[in-house]
Design a protein around this motif. Structure first.
Motif, PDB file in Angstrom:
ATOM      1  N   TYR A 175       0.881   4.217  -2.946  1.00  0.00           N
ATOM      2  CA  TYR A 175       0.728   5.656  -2.714  1.00  0.00           C
ATOM      3  C   TYR A 175       2.110   6.260  -2.472  1.00  0.00           C
ATOM      4  O   TYR A 175       2.392   6.843  -1.422  1.00  0.00           O
ATOM      5  CB  TYR A 175      -0.202   5.907  -1.521  1.00  0.00           C
ATOM      6  CG  TYR A 175      -1.548   5.267  -1.685  1.00  0.00           C
ATOM      7  CD1 TYR A 175      -2.435   5.720  -2.661  1.00  0.00           C
ATOM      8  CD2 TYR A 175      -1.931   4.192  -0.899  1.00  0.00           C
ATOM      9  CE1 TYR A 175      -3.673   5.121  -2.831  1.00  0.00           C
ATOM     10  CE2 TYR A 175      -3.171   3.591  -1.068  1.00  0.00           C
ATOM     11  CZ  TYR A 175      -4.033   4.052  -2.035  1.00  0.00           C
ATOM     12  OH  TYR A 175      -5.252   3.457  -2.205  1.00  0.00           O
ATOM     13  N   LEU A 176       2.971   6.104  -3.468  1.00  0.00           N
ATOM     14  CA  LEU A 176       4.379   6.477  -3.357  1.00  0.00           C
ATOM     15  C   LEU A 176       4.590   7.946  -2.995  1.00  0.00           C
ATOM     16  O   LEU A 176       5.438   8.273  -2.177  1.00  0.00           O
ATOM     17  CB  LEU A 176       5.093   6.160  -4.677  1.00  0.00           C
ATOM     18  CG  LEU A 176       6.558   5.785  -4.561  1.00  0.00           C
ATOM     19  CD1 LEU A 176       6.735   4.638  -3.561  1.00  0.00           C
ATOM     20  CD2 LEU A 176       7.117   5.383  -5.901  1.00  0.00           C
ATOM     21  N   ASN A 177       3.805   8.845  -3.615  1.00  0.00           N
ATOM     22  CA  ASN A 177       3.974  10.273  -3.350  1.00  0.00           C
ATOM     23  C   ASN A 177       3.574  10.616  -1.921  1.00  0.00           C
ATOM     24  O   ASN A 177       4.211  11.435  -1.266  1.00  0.00           O
ATOM     25  CB  ASN A 177       3.161  11.111  -4.337  1.00  0.00           C
ATOM     26  CG  ASN A 177       3.581  10.845  -5.769  1.00  0.00           C
ATOM     27  OD1 ASN A 177       4.753  10.629  -6.050  1.00  0.00           O
ATOM     28  ND2 ASN A 177       2.621  10.815  -6.677  1.00  0.00           N
ATOM     29  N   VAL A 178       2.500   9.970  -1.437  1.00  0.00           N
ATOM     30  CA  VAL A 178       2.072  10.192  -0.051  1.00  0.00           C
ATOM     31  C   VAL A 178       3.153   9.672   0.886  1.00  0.00           C
ATOM     32  O   VAL A 178       3.517  10.338   1.858  1.00  0.00           O
ATOM     33  CB  VAL A 178       0.727   9.477   0.250  1.00  0.00           C
ATOM     34  CG1 VAL A 178       0.353   9.634   1.715  1.00  0.00           C
ATOM     35  CG2 VAL A 178      -0.373  10.028  -0.637  1.00  0.00           C
ATOM     36  N   SER A 179       3.695   8.498   0.586  1.00  0.00           N
ATOM     37  CA  SER A 179       4.747   7.911   1.425  1.00  0.00           C
ATOM     38  C   SER A 179       5.981   8.805   1.473  1.00  0.00           C
ATOM     39  O   SER A 179       6.544   9.044   2.545  1.00  0.00           O
ATOM     40  CB  SER A 179       5.133   6.520   0.909  1.00  0.00           C
ATOM     41  OG  SER A 179       4.045   5.632   1.054  1.00  0.00           O
ATOM     42  N   GLU A 186       0.830  -1.201   0.000  1.00  0.00           N
ATOM     43  CA  GLU A 186       0.000   0.000   0.000  1.00  0.00           C
ATOM     44  C   GLU A 186       0.869   1.257   0.000  1.00  0.00           C
ATOM     45  O   GLU A 186       0.580   2.225  -0.701  1.00  0.00           O
ATOM     46  CB  GLU A 186      -0.944   0.012   1.207  1.00  0.00           C
ATOM     47  CG  GLU A 186      -2.080  -0.983   1.068  1.00  0.00           C
ATOM     48  CD  GLU A 186      -2.887  -1.139   2.353  1.00  0.00           C
ATOM     49  OE1 GLU A 186      -4.121  -1.198   2.258  1.00  0.00           O
ATOM     50  OE2 GLU A 186      -2.285  -1.214   3.449  1.00  0.00           O
ATOM     51  N   LYS A 187       1.945   1.220   0.777  1.00  0.00           N
ATOM     52  CA  LYS A 187       2.854   2.379   0.815  1.00  0.00           C
ATOM     53  C   LYS A 187       3.465   2.603  -0.561  1.00  0.00           C
ATOM     54  O   LYS A 187       3.677   3.736  -0.981  1.00  0.00           O
ATOM     55  CB  LYS A 187       3.951   2.177   1.857  1.00  0.00           C
ATOM     56  CG  LYS A 187       3.459   2.320   3.285  1.00  0.00           C
ATOM     57  CD  LYS A 187       4.579   1.999   4.263  1.00  0.00           C
ATOM     58  CE  LYS A 187       4.079   1.911   5.683  1.00  0.00           C
ATOM     59  NZ  LYS A 187       5.030   1.240   6.574  1.00  0.00           N
ATOM     60  N   GLU A 188       3.763   1.514  -1.275  1.00  0.00           N
ATOM     61  CA  GLU A 188       4.324   1.640  -2.617  1.00  0.00           C
ATOM     62  C   GLU A 188       3.286   2.152  -3.603  1.00  0.00           C
ATOM     63  O   GLU A 188       3.597   2.896  -4.521  1.00  0.00           O
ATOM     64  CB  GLU A 188       4.903   0.302  -3.091  1.00  0.00           C
ATOM     65  CG  GLU A 188       6.266   0.046  -2.487  1.00  0.00           C
ATOM     66  CD  GLU A 188       6.834  -1.330  -2.828  1.00  0.00           C
ATOM     67  OE1 GLU A 188       6.255  -2.030  -3.699  1.00  0.00           O
ATOM     68  OE2 GLU A 188       7.840  -1.687  -2.218  1.00  0.00           O
TER      69      GLU A 188
END
Length: 172
Positions: free
Chosen positions: A137-141, A133-135
């Motif tokens: 939403y890469l920009n959020v991460s 999930e973190k990948e």
């Protein structure tokens, strides 16, 4: 609400001692002031604390920045606080991911109150995301990881780990 405002106070270097309460079933934060009626609402109180600390640049410098900061603060209260379902969370992460595609911070190239309060509002969500999930939403991460390492922001909140794997190593 109240806990976030205490974190914000410390980040801004304000002396502790403000009395926070909550109002109604939506648990809207209230700041008791010595003179006159209390202040109500996360954004109102947060903006008040920023002005008290004389750090107005956190609210944006130009008219446009100020409007963008305001927009994300409203988004934070209506969408992040208001959303409770998995679907709401996915929508928020998708919106943010798109917005942050070409930006370092929510208001472009400057760190603002919007980044701070969005970070506090998303912390409990980011903690629970899987690596996949973190990948996704890469920009959020990227943004979240940047903000959590911004001096004074994270405080006692847990460090959210983002693994940067290399698919290929030179160890052969």
């Amino acid at each position: 609400g109240a806990e976030e405002l205490e974190l914000l106070e410390r980040l801004l270097g304000l002396p502790a001692g403000n009395k926070y309460g909550v109002q109604g079933e939506r648990k809207v934060p209230v700041l008791q002031t010595n003179n006159g009626p209390g202040l109500t609402g996360l954004m109102t109180i947060a903006a008040h604390l920023v002005k008290q600390a004389k750090k107005d640049q956190l609210l944006g410098s130009t008219a446009e920045e100020k409007a963008v900061v305001q927009q994300w603060l409203e988004y934070r209260v209506t969408r992040v606080n208001g959303g409770s379902s998995k679907e709401d969370t996915r929508t928020v992460l998708k919106d943010l991911n798109m917005h942050l595609e070409d930006k370092v911070y929510l208001a472009g190239n400057i760190f603002t109150l919007a980044d701070v309060l969005m970070y506090y509002g998303l912390h409990h969500i980011m903690v629970d995301l899987t690596v996949q999930e973190k990948e996704k939403y890469l920009n959020v991460s990227r943004w979240f990881n940047h903000i959590q390492h911004y001096p004074g922001v994270r405080q006692h909140l847990s460090d959210v780990v983002f693994i940067k794997n290399r698919l290929y190593t030179n160890a052969h």
